[in-house]
Write a protein that holds these residues in place. Structure first.
Motif, PDB file in Angstrom:
ATOM      1  N   ILE A 228     -29.843 -18.799 -19.823  1.00  0.00           N
ATOM      2  CA  ILE A 228     -29.434 -19.347 -18.532  1.00  0.00           C
ATOM      3  C   ILE A 228     -27.917 -19.513 -18.503  1.00  0.00           C
ATOM      4  N   PRO A 229     -27.228 -18.982 -17.483  1.00  0.00           N
ATOM      5  CA  PRO A 229     -25.782 -19.208 -17.366  1.00  0.00           C
ATOM      6  C   PRO A 229     -25.483 -20.703 -17.346  1.00  0.00           C
ATOM      7  N   ARG A 230     -24.452 -21.106 -18.060  1.00  0.00           N
ATOM      8  CA  ARG A 230     -24.146 -22.529 -18.197  1.00  0.00           C
ATOM      9  C   ARG A 230     -23.893 -23.188 -16.847  1.00  0.00           C
ATOM     10  N   GLY A 231     -23.327 -22.447 -15.919  1.00  0.00           N
ATOM     11  CA  GLY A 231     -23.034 -23.005 -14.607  1.00  0.00           C
ATOM     12  C   GLY A 231     -24.268 -23.338 -13.792  1.00  0.00           C
ATOM     13  N   ARG A 232     -25.417 -22.795 -14.186  1.00  0.00           N
ATOM     14  CA  ARG A 232     -26.651 -23.053 -13.447  1.00  0.00           C
ATOM     15  C   ARG A 232     -27.535 -24.098 -14.139  1.00  0.00           C
ATOM     16  N   MET A 233     -27.049 -24.662 -15.225  1.00  0.00           N
ATOM     17  CA  MET A 233     -27.851 -25.629 -15.982  1.00  0.00           C
ATOM     18  C   MET A 233     -27.700 -27.037 -15.432  1.00  0.00           C
ATOM     19  N   SER A 234     -28.751 -27.810 -15.621  1.00  0.00           N
ATOM     20  CA  SER A 234     -28.677 -29.237 -15.318  1.00  0.00           C
ATOM     21  C   SER A 234     -27.991 -29.944 -16.491  1.00  0.00           C
ATOM     22  N   GLU A 235     -27.599 -31.183 -16.301  1.00  0.00           N
ATOM     23  CA  GLU A 235     -26.951 -31.941 -17.377  1.00  0.00           C
ATOM     24  C   GLU A 235     -27.877 -32.065 -18.586  1.00  0.00           C
ATOM     25  N   GLN A 236     -29.159 -32.230 -18.326  1.00  0.00           N
ATOM     26  CA  GLN A 236     -30.130 -32.353 -19.410  1.00  0.00           C
ATOM     27  C   GLN A 236     -30.232 -31.046 -20.195  1.00  0.00           C
ATOM     28  N   GLN A 237     -30.206 -29.918 -19.507  1.00  0.00           N
ATOM     29  CA  GLN A 237     -30.269 -28.624 -20.184  1.00  0.00           C
ATOM     30  C   GLN A 237     -29.017 -28.365 -21.006  1.00  0.00           C
ATOM     31  N   VAL A 238     -27.861 -28.746 -20.461  1.00  0.00           N
ATOM     32  CA  VAL A 238     -26.600 -28.568 -21.194  1.00  0.00           C
ATOM     33  C   VAL A 238     -26.620 -29.374 -22.481  1.00  0.00           C
ATOM     34  N   ALA A 239     -27.078 -30.606 -22.403  1.00  0.00           N
ATOM     35  CA  ALA A 239     -27.142 -31.461 -23.592  1.00  0.00           C
ATOM     36  C   ALA A 239     -28.087 -30.880 -24.641  1.00  0.00           C
ATOM     37  N   LYS A 240     -29.204 -30.365 -24.204  1.00  0.00           N
ATOM     38  CA  LYS A 240     -30.174 -29.783 -25.138  1.00  0.00           C
ATOM     39  C   LYS A 240     -29.628 -28.515 -25.771  1.00  0.00           C
ATOM     40  N   LEU A 241     -28.912 -27.710 -24.970  1.00  0.00           N
ATOM     41  CA  LEU A 241     -28.323 -26.479 -25.497  1.00  0.00           C
ATOM     42  C   LEU A 241     -27.247 -26.790 -26.535  1.00  0.00           C
ATOM     43  N   ASP A 242     -26.408 -27.777 -26.260  1.00  0.00           N
ATOM     44  CA  ASP A 242     -25.370 -28.161 -27.218  1.00  0.00           C
ATOM     45  C   ASP A 242     -25.975 -28.653 -28.526  1.00  0.00           C
ATOM     46  N   SER A 243     -27.066 -29.383 -28.418  1.00  0.00           N
ATOM     47  CA  SER A 243     -27.759 -29.878 -29.611  1.00  0.00           C
ATOM     48  C   SER A 243     -28.322 -28.725 -30.441  1.00  0.00           C
ATOM     49  N   LEU A 244     -28.926 -27.737 -29.759  1.00  0.00           N
ATOM     50  CA  LEU A 244     -29.471 -26.577 -30.457  1.00  0.00           C
ATOM     51  C   LEU A 244     -28.367 -25.745 -31.097  1.00  0.00           C
ATOM     52  N   SER A 245     -27.228 -25.620 -30.423  1.00  0.00           N
ATOM     53  CA  SER A 245     -26.112 -24.832 -30.943  1.00  0.00           C
ATOM     54  C   SER A 245     -25.550 -25.441 -32.225  1.00  0.00           C
ATOM     55  N   LYS A 246     -25.520 -26.785 -32.304  1.00  0.00           N
ATOM     56  CA  LYS A 246     -25.044 -27.457 -33.519  1.00  0.00           C
ATOM     57  C   LYS A 246     -26.074 -27.350 -34.645  1.00  0.00           C
ATOM     58  N   ARG A 247     -27.343 -27.421 -34.260  1.00  0.00           N
ATOM     59  CA  ARG A 247     -28.413 -27.380 -35.268  1.00  0.00           C
ATOM     60  C   ARG A 247     -28.593 -25.964 -35.824  1.00  0.00           C
ATOM     61  N   TYR A 248     -28.337 -24.952 -34.994  1.00  0.00           N
ATOM     62  CA  TYR A 248     -28.480 -23.547 -35.399  1.00  0.00           C
ATOM     63  C   TYR A 248     -27.142 -22.858 -35.138  1.00  0.00           C
ATOM     64  N   PRO A 249     -26.215 -22.934 -36.080  1.00  0.00           N
ATOM     65  CA  PRO A 249     -24.829 -22.488 -35.846  1.00  0.00           C
ATOM     66  C   PRO A 249     -24.672 -21.005 -35.532  1.00  0.00           C
ATOM     67  N   LYS A 250     -25.466 -20.141 -36.132  1.00  0.00           N
ATOM     68  CA  LYS A 250     -25.327 -18.706 -35.848  1.00  0.00           C
ATOM     69  C   LYS A 250     -25.700 -18.396 -34.395  1.00  0.00           C
ATOM     70  N   THR A 251     -26.804 -18.967 -33.961  1.00  0.00           N
ATOM     71  CA  THR A 251     -27.218 -18.773 -32.569  1.00  0.00           C
ATOM     72  C   THR A 251     -26.213 -19.430 -31.627  1.00  0.00           C
ATOM     73  N   GLY A 252     -25.684 -20.567 -32.025  1.00  0.00           N
ATOM     74  CA  GLY A 252     -24.676 -21.248 -31.217  1.00  0.00           C
ATOM     75  C   GLY A 252     -23.416 -20.423 -31.073  1.00  0.00           C
ATOM     76  N   LYS A 253     -23.002 -19.762 -32.176  1.00  0.00           N
ATOM     77  CA  LYS A 253     -21.802 -18.909 -32.106  1.00  0.00           C
ATOM     78  C   LYS A 253     -22.055 -17.712 -31.190  1.00  0.00           C
ATOM     79  N   ALA A 254     -23.222 -17.110 -31.326  1.00  0.00           N
ATOM     80  CA  ALA A 254     -23.553 -15.969 -30.468  1.00  0.00           C
ATOM     81  C   ALA A 254     -23.580 -16.384 -29.000  1.00  0.00           C
ATOM     82  N   ASN A 255     -24.084 -17.576 -28.730  1.00  0.00           N
ATOM     83  CA  ASN A 255     -24.119 -18.077 -27.364  1.00  0.00           C
ATOM     84  C   ASN A 255     -22.715 -18.310 -26.815  1.00  0.00           C
TER      85      ASN A 255
END
Length: 412
Positions: free
Chosen positions: A279-306
């Motif tokens: 999902i493009p970041r501009g179309r995310m809700s605040e809750q989705q953004v927070a969850k995505l940031d959490s996943l990116s920190k927990r899974y650094p390779k996927t977070g870097k690719a994102n």
């Protein structure tokens, strides 16, 4: 009783002297309305072939019947024995009725109503509402769409979008050509091979357009489309569609996600959150953004690719070609150094098409040139259920996205 009922019927059939409504009756057994049309005995007709003077030569031997629009929700049928004439130059000729189309057993008004219905629902449902068979509706649709397509004026076409869409499951595709400025589908070709570009170029010339006048063509990175565009549109700048560029990066992101998921002890969380990365970041809700940031920190390779995928959005936000060139070089360098093999492979693909990707900043056209054009084509795909041929699918695409000037009468 309606005193001027015959006049009303005559108007719906486009009748004028010497044609007239002789009578009408309701059949209680069949629950049908039957209308009888005749022509004055002393009427004279010009030859339908040459327009010359003729003499009357009786009537056709058998009465013909056409399906007409419903009358008070009852199916209506028009009966008529059409007159014949003898021309000294052309021989005996059949005179057509004002309400008919050649080789059709439906009146023009019925066909006009059928076209309105077909534009909004699948053929099977339309056949149910109109109380006629699906094969007849397919013939009506194909005739009027093809007639309108044959009259297209493509003079002035300068920017073109080329895209493919699947007709059926598997690898049955059609290629759609869109006028990027007038925002309408102008051609549909079967398949996605190189020759479809040549076929369209020939049609363009026949309909008043010019291959040399086309200045920009946007498409995906297909090895069929790109050479065809270069050969047939010598003055056109080839533009790689930005949505296809992003698809390459999102596919690489998904590969990184799958690889990290395999080696992670907490596989479930990454699997459940996989759609967030698409999902493009501009179309995310605040809750989705927070969850995505959490996943990116927990899974650094996927977070870097994102983060790399997000950087592509910044690249396409550039204002000038020079700014975009610098942003592309920075993005490419990052992808090559990121130690994520799927992203490195994607970087190579982008580098091989660099100039065509940057060409977007000269014309800023994409395959989504009109908001909703792709959704309209998908709607056509749903409505084409029951149209089991390429021709049926193509006709439906033209009908919903071609902005055609249909010659069929509008019943309203």
């Amino acid at each position: 009783m309606i005193a001027n009922f015959p006049d009303m019927i005559a108007g719906s059939l486009n009748l004028s002297e010497p044609w007239y409504v002789e009578g009408a009756e309701f059949s209680p057994e069949k629950k049908e309305v039957h209308i009888y049309v005749n022509v004055r005995e002393g009427a004279e007709f010009a030859c339908p072939s040459c327009g010359g003077a003729t003499v009357r030569n009786g009537y056709e031997p058998t009465e013909r019947v056409w399906r007409h629009g419903d009358c008070l929700f009852y199916p209506s049928f028009v009966h008529c024995k059409r007159p014949r004439v003898r021309c000294p130059h052309c021989g005996t000729k059949q005179i057509s009725a004002p309400f008919e189309r050649k080789n059709s057993r439906f009146t023009l008004l019925f066909e006009g109503y059928a076209m309105l219905i077909l534009a909004d629902m699948p053929r099977a449902k339309a056949a149910e509402i109109l109380r006629c068979n699906e094969k007849s509706l397919s013939a009506i649709l194909s005739y009027w769409v093809n007639e309108a397509v044959s009259r297209q004026d493509l003079k002035g076409l300068v920017r073109l979008a080329v895209d493919e869409t699947s007709r059926l499951r598997g690898h049955d595709y059609v290629t759609v050509f869109v006028d990027a400025d007038r925002r309408r589908v102008i051609d549909v070709e079967q398949g996605r091979e190189k020759n479809v570009i040549s076929t369209f170029a020939e049609k363009l010339e026949k309909h008043g357009g010019s291959k040399e006048a086309v200045c920009a063509v946007t498409s995906d990175m297909s090895k069929s489309y790109l050479p065809g565009i270069a050969e047939n549109f010598p003055n056109a700048l080839s533009v790689i569609d930005k949505f296809h560029v992003k698809q390459i990066l999102t596919n690489a992101l998904d590969m990184v996600r799958k690889e990290e998921q395999k080696s992670s002890e907490a596989k479930q969380a990454l699997f459940q959150g996989r759609r967030l990365f698409m999902i493009p970041r501009g179309r995310m809700s605040e809750q989705q953004v927070a969850k995505l940031d959490s996943l990116s920190k927990r899974y650094p390779k996927t977070g870097k690719a994102n983060s790399i995928v997000a950087a592509l959005d910044d690249f396409y936000a550039c204002y000038t070609v020079e700014e975009a060139r610098n942003a592309f070089d920075s993005l490419y360098s990052w992808m090559r150094r990121c130690r994520l093999q799927p992203m490195k492979d994607a970087a190579t693909t982008l580098r091989n098409h660099k100039e065509k990707i940057l060409a977007y900043f000269y014309h800023r056209i994409t395959n989504a040139v009109c908001e909703g054009i792709n959704s309209m084509i998908q709607a056509a795909k749903r409505k084409a259920r029951g149209f089991n041929t390429y021709e049926g699918f193509a006709s439906m695409i033209y009908l919903v996205a071609g902005k055609l000037q249909l010659a069929v009468p509008n019943p309203f």
